[in-house]
Design an enzyme around this catalytic site. Sequence first.
Site, PDB file in Angstrom:
ATOM      1  N   LYS A 188     -16.347 -18.627   4.085  1.00  0.00           N
ATOM      2  CA  LYS A 188     -17.779 -18.628   4.400  1.00  0.00           C
ATOM      3  C   LYS A 188     -18.653 -17.966   3.348  1.00  0.00           C
ATOM      4  O   LYS A 188     -18.319 -16.904   2.828  1.00  0.00           O
ATOM      5  CB  LYS A 188     -17.994 -17.901   5.724  1.00  0.00           C
ATOM      6  N   GLY A 218     -12.220  -4.638   1.951  1.00  0.00           N
ATOM      7  CA  GLY A 218     -13.652  -4.356   1.989  1.00  0.00           C
ATOM      8  C   GLY A 218     -14.138  -3.544   0.796  1.00  0.00           C
ATOM      9  O   GLY A 218     -15.222  -3.798   0.262  1.00  0.00           O
ATOM     10  N   ARG A 259       0.832  -1.217   0.000  1.00  0.00           N
ATOM     11  CA  ARG A 259       0.000   0.000   0.000  1.00  0.00           C
ATOM     12  C   ARG A 259       0.866   1.266   0.000  1.00  0.00           C
ATOM     13  O   ARG A 259       0.491   2.267  -0.607  1.00  0.00           O
ATOM     14  CB  ARG A 259      -0.949  -0.002   1.204  1.00  0.00           C
TER      15      ARG A 259
END
Length: 394
Positions: free
Chosen positions: A195, A375, A34
């Site tokens: 998941k 996200g 980053r």
Amino acid sequence: KTLDDIGNIDGKRVLVRVDLNVPVAGGKVTDATRIERIAPTIAELSGKGAKVILLAHFGRPKDGPSPEFSLEPIAKATAEVLGRPVGFAADCIGDAAASAVAAMNNGDVLLLENTRFYKGEEKNDPDFTEKLAANGDIFVNDAFSAAHRAHSSTEGLAHLLPAFAGRTMQAELDALEKGLGNPARPVVAIVGGAKVSSKIDLLMNLVKKVDALVIGGGMANTFLAARGTDVGKSLCEHDLANTAKQIMIEAAEAGCAVILPIDGVVAREFKAGAASETVAISEVPADTMILDVGEKTVKTVADWIDRGATLVWNGPLGAFEIEPFDRATVAAAKHAAARTKAGKLISVAGGGDTVAALNHAGVADDFTYVSTAGGAFLEWMEGKPLPGVDVLKR
Ligand code: 3PG
């Protein structure tokens, strides 16, 4: 608007929102990707004589300032990675910030302390935003990976100052546009990870947008079980069987092929070097768990990659962090990388574990674009608006 539109910034104070939320262990930055990605924007602004003032968050501090969440060590790491001095101010607003900014020469780079030390940041509080804005003449947002947050430093500032997308923001958006916005078809998506529950919105959106969806990782077990396959002791969200069925129905209606594992690597224990075998997916022994997809599945995935003009990838196919359950992810990643290098595939990957998995496979540099966003990448793939991007477009 991008930096192409920014005009004369000689001597101007440019507030640049960057993402310095980097992994740190024992006081050292363990992955500087980053930081590397913000280099072009900083070099360009500084080269044009601007005073470059970096705004960033670090972690999720809950109770105001604390040494644990200070950006001071990150300022040092940023200076090392960029190969230039980076000043640091112990506050992002108030006297400490103002005097550090006042002392800057044209072309200097200064990092202000963690914006999340103030509650106003996450509330996008106008008073706090004004205090941040007091130190700048222009706002540049180069933090795509924080653009899913409507915070003062990611969204609010763009209302108060002339606002532009930085080079990394621009590159991320260009890549995502190629991946899903206006892609070359067919588009193949690979979605993995543990998941289904964390990726329902993603899967629901993708089946409407892509031509084929490969489901791997632990989440594939939920789909297999919903279809009536016995997955033994595998991680499986049985309560989401109906959701999985609904996703498959929506896919069928939209003409999106759903590709589930046809074989799996099973083991009795989840640990490095555990005894494992590859079995047909209909023959998973009751006392084992599926920890990776098998070779036949990898072959199928490779065939789908070959048919695709565009690949979007989020999440590993197996428990890649533990050998030998990394094999399918590595093989599929290498296959996609080779197709990309041969000019036959546009490959866009991102989100949490994905970058780590591609780095592990040693092919991250061969993909068309690897997003550093977690996200934000996911929310973009889910078709959700990103406040930090939308405000720049307005
Ligand atoms: C990230 O690490 O994904 C971004 O920096 C956003 O961090 P957050 O999830 O704490 O808002």
